[in-house]
Scaffold this motif. Structure first.
Motif: not given
Lengths: 253, 560
Positions: A91-97, A59-60, A52-55, A132-134
């Motif tokens: 998160l690795k699946l969407i390169n966010f890890d 940024d981190g 949710e924080a990422l959503r 997905i920020g901004g």
């Protein structure tokens, strides 16, 4: 203008939050990007919180707990580690890890806290803003993140991660200790399956779709989509409605 | 920003300037003004010191005049000041849980001194997050349970005896469990005690006498605690003694199991005869059995190295004391102490060191990387000041080894559900704020079980733990934190009975009843929240840190 990342930290009350306070008392300076949510134990961090924080545009995200073996609640940080490990694999699946980190800071490690936060902030700065920020978030990634969050919140993944320590360190219901490598294999395939299933579900939220169009859109082999469709239907999560010619169209329940 | 308001929620935000600690860097008036714009906020105020009499009065006035039902204080840190503000709102009739602390000093102005603008923005954002959370907080009641006015002290060394005597003298029925055949622990071996020079046996005899004469105190020697069930005020403890089992109802437990001494097997030619430990020297001195004329002591043997990073605290003083005792009897004795660093804190201990120097004891430093080499009758030690190796003859070598954690600590820790630190000593709840407590309510710690300490400190801690323990059993009932894990009836249908929560609960607070339903024993729960984060179907609620409350902070962080 330089990129100033938005960073959210989850700190356990007893060690890392105390360490953060000590950094303050000792006037150790670190970048002002981090915002902190205090919880009693790092083991309280539900994977959902990180997603949710990422959503919402972090940024981190950093989770900090007591050092392993020093948990105020005996073993909460071991549970945190397992959950975080699952979050990272997803998160690795969407390169966010690489936008999330788990680390340990004790109550006496003010300097270490300042150092960990400085390093993590620099690391996120180097990565650049979250896609997905901004104001213009990448819709596709956002959908995939939603699929991940739903998958991780489902009972299958939660049961696996919740039982991991017991069945790999003690025994399962049949009295067998499961080899960690074997467990990881099962775990990894469950992650991929659940991710794909929930991508299908997220996609079906928009419209009714055929297997073929789902396969094309999600770039998954049609036969695999069919397997998932069968499973999702048996779980009562989707059903098929009208036919387009002879092609069944599926919708989310 | 969402202007959606929660029904009937009236939040007051108090922004502390903390003198110039916060106000010196950021404009607290601007912060308070900003807070006014947040959803549900009906009153804000900045204070010079919110924790002062004036500040607390302003909170009370704010609550009464503006009919506030939630309070946020943005100030130092909840770890020191949350209890004070909770009490304050309780005084004006608000439930103490309807309070949220926002940290804008320790984690903001003090650490971003070069970034006043960014610090101001951060303060506003964390207050936004705090207001979001406080709006979702619910009133909670502390749980009240009966307390049995009895105490158990595990370990009958000097710290345990002191603690037990103190509790018994306060009128509490006290049970003292000792694993050896007699009370006293290390006092049985020690010769004389620093800094007074008193005979250890004299202290021990006086303690034993007082134990014998105390009718509130029951002693179990050659005994072991084999099982502990229950919770604060209501422990059921099983004690095994000579094959006999006694079951006791206990209100509080003090852990005073002490520590063991490291035997330096294979190190510096240790043989227990010509090359002995400092502890073994105590026994020799007591028996008047030191005949050697050339004595060398090596400090930090097996301590302050990669394997054992800590300093054992008592060895410098033991070595100085014993060196002086030998010198008193035999002024011609040659005593050399090989040390890495000497710790003699305070005036009394430093005085010891000066006296040893005056008496002619020689001090030579060595480095961990270049340890002394022990040969049959000489020791070679490299001295960095002269850049050469020095040979020192010896006929008695004394190795100062550290106190180490007892083997049995793990077993006891598991029974008590309390943590051990990395060296397997017991870990207190907080090194400064709650040094004699464990995180588990009703269990306390004193003496060398926590960390190597000398006799003076063992006694001090024994009293301290007894004092802390008596705060619980001096009341008929006790209140425990209401912020626990909870399975509400309306979530019962969600529970699948998978038992994952039972597995992850470190306090055995979750179980199944005869009807196969999950039951959470509130008083056993410490509120860590692991079960809530694990529950496969999101049925368990962690009070005061609910999903909804934490998510509201996350969303406020995101800007909505």
């Amino acid at each position: 203008m330089d990129f100033e990342p938005k960073i959210l930290g989850f700190l356990c009350n007893w060690c890392s939050y105390a360490g953060a306070d000590l950094a303050g008392v000792s006037r150790m300076q670190y970048p002002p990007n981090i915002r902190v949510i205090r919880v009693m134990c790092s083991g309280r961090i539900d994977p959902q919180f990180i997603f949710e924080a990422l959503r919402v545009g972090a940024d981190g995200v950093i989770v900090l707990g007591c050092h392993l073996g020093d948990c105020h609640y005996l073993e909460g940080n071991y549970e945190a580690e397992k959950k975080f490990d699952m979050v990272k694999r997803f998160l690795k699946l969407i390169n966010f890890d690489n936008r999330v980190r788990l680390d340990w800071v004790s109550a006496s490690e003010g300097a270490r806290y300042a150092q960990v936060i400085t390093e993590f902030t620099d690391h996120i700065k180097a990565l650049g803003p979250s896609p997905i920020g901004g104001d213009n978030p990448d819709k596709k990634i956002l959908n995939n993140l939603k699929a991940i969050e739903d998958a991780a919140s489902g009972d299958r993944m939660r049961a696996l991660v919740g039982r991991e320590r017991k069945i790999t360190e003690q025994e399962n219901v049949y009295g067998e200790q499961v080899d960690l490598e074997k467990f990881n294999k099962v775990f990894d395939s469950a992650i991929v399956e659940e991710y794909q299933r929930h991508r299908i579900l997220v996609s079906l939220e928009e419209d009714t779709k055929s297997i073929k169009s789902l396969a094309a859109e999600l770039e998954i082999d049609p036969s695999v989509v069919l397997e998932h469709i069968v499973c999702l239907k048996s779980r009562g999560q989707i059903d098929f409605g009208e036919f387009m010619g002879i092609t069944p169209m599926f919708f989310k329940m | 920003m969402s202007e959606k308001k929660d029904k009937d929620v009236r939040v007051g935000v108090f922004v502390c300037s903390c003198g110039s600690n916060i106000g010196g860097l950021i404009d607290v008036k601007e912060v308070a003004e900003y807070a006014k714009s947040l959803p549900n906020v009906v009153f804000t105020q900045d204070n010079l010191y919110t924790c002062s009499e004036t500040g607390l009065a302003q909170i009370k006035k704010g609550v009464t005049e503006h009919n506030l039902n939630r309070v946020v204080v943005a100030s130092c840190t909840p770890r020191t000041h949350e209890p004070l503000f909770r009490e304050t709102i309780k005084d004006v009739g608000l439930n103490e849980y309807l309070f949220q602390f926002v940290n804008i000093r320790d984690q903001c102005t003090w650490v971003h001194m070069k970034y006043p603008h960014e610090a101001l923005e951060k303060a506003k954002e964390v207050i936004r997050m705090g207001v979001a959370k406080v709006s979702k907080l619910e009133a909670l009641e502390n749980i009240v349970v009966d307390a049995t006015p009895t105490a158990m002290v595990i370990g009958g060394g000097v710290s345990g005896i002191t603690s037990a005597l103190s509790l018994a003298n306060q009128g509490f029925e006290t049970h003292l469990v000792e694993k050896d055949a007699q009370l006293g622990g290390k006092l049985n071996v020690l010769n004389k005690l620093f800094p007074t020079g008193q005979d250890a046996s004299e202290l021990l005899e006086s303690l034993k006498e007082r134990v014998k004469n105390n009718s509130n105190l029951t002693v179990y020697t050659s005994a072991k605690v084999t099982n502990i069930e229950g919770f604060v005020g209501n422990y059921e403890v099983e004690v095994q003694q000579n094959g006999k089992t006694t079951n006791l109802k206990i209100g509080v437990i003090v852990v005073a199991v002490g520590a063991s001494l490291l035997t330096p097997t294979g190190k510096f030619g240790y043989d227990g005869k010509k090359r002995i430990t400092q502890y073994e020297l105590e026994e020799k001195l007591k028996n008047n059995d030191v005949k050697a004329n050339n004595i060398v002591m090596i400090q930090c043997v097996g301590a302050r190295n990669d394997e054992r990073k800590y300093c054992s605290n008592v060895c410098c003083m033991s070595a100085l004391k014993n060196a002086l005792l030998i010198k008193e009897k035999n002024p011609d004795a040659n005593i050399t102490i090989l040390f890495r660093d000497l710790y003699t804190p305070g005036t009394l201990y430093e005085e010891y060191y000066r006296r040893a120097r005056e008496a002619g004891v020689i001090f030579l430093s060595y480095k961990l990387e270049k340890e002394p080499i022990v040969e049959e009758n000489t020791i070679k030690v490299y001295n960095e000041y002269i850049g050469e190796e020095i040979s020192v003859p010896y006929d008695l070598l004394v190795l100062s080894t550290p106190l180490i954690a007892n083997d049995g600590n793990k077993e006891l820790a598991q029974m008590l559900k309390v943590p051990l630190e990395e060296n397997k000593f017991f870990l207190e709840a907080h090194v400064k704020l709650r040094p004699m407590d464990f995180a588990t309510d009703g269990v306390f710690i004193c003496g060398a079980a926590k960390w190597p300490v000398d006799i003076t400190e063992s006694i001090t801690q024994g009293y301290a733990a007894a004092g802390r323990a008596s705060t619980i059993i001096s009341h008929d009932t006790i209140e425990v934190e209401g912020a626990t894990s909870f399975l509400p009836d309306y979530n019962r249908d969600l529970c699948t009975g998978c038992e994952v929560c039972i597995n992850v609960c470190p306090y055995k607070a979750i179980s199944k009843n005869e009807d196969d339903e999950i039951v959470i024993t509130q008083v056993l729960c410490k509120g860590c929240g692991v079960c809530g984060a694990t529950c496969t179907n999101h049925a368990i609620i962690i009070r005061h840190f609910t999903d909804e409350q934490i998510l509201s902070e996350i969303y406020a962080f995101g800007g909505s």
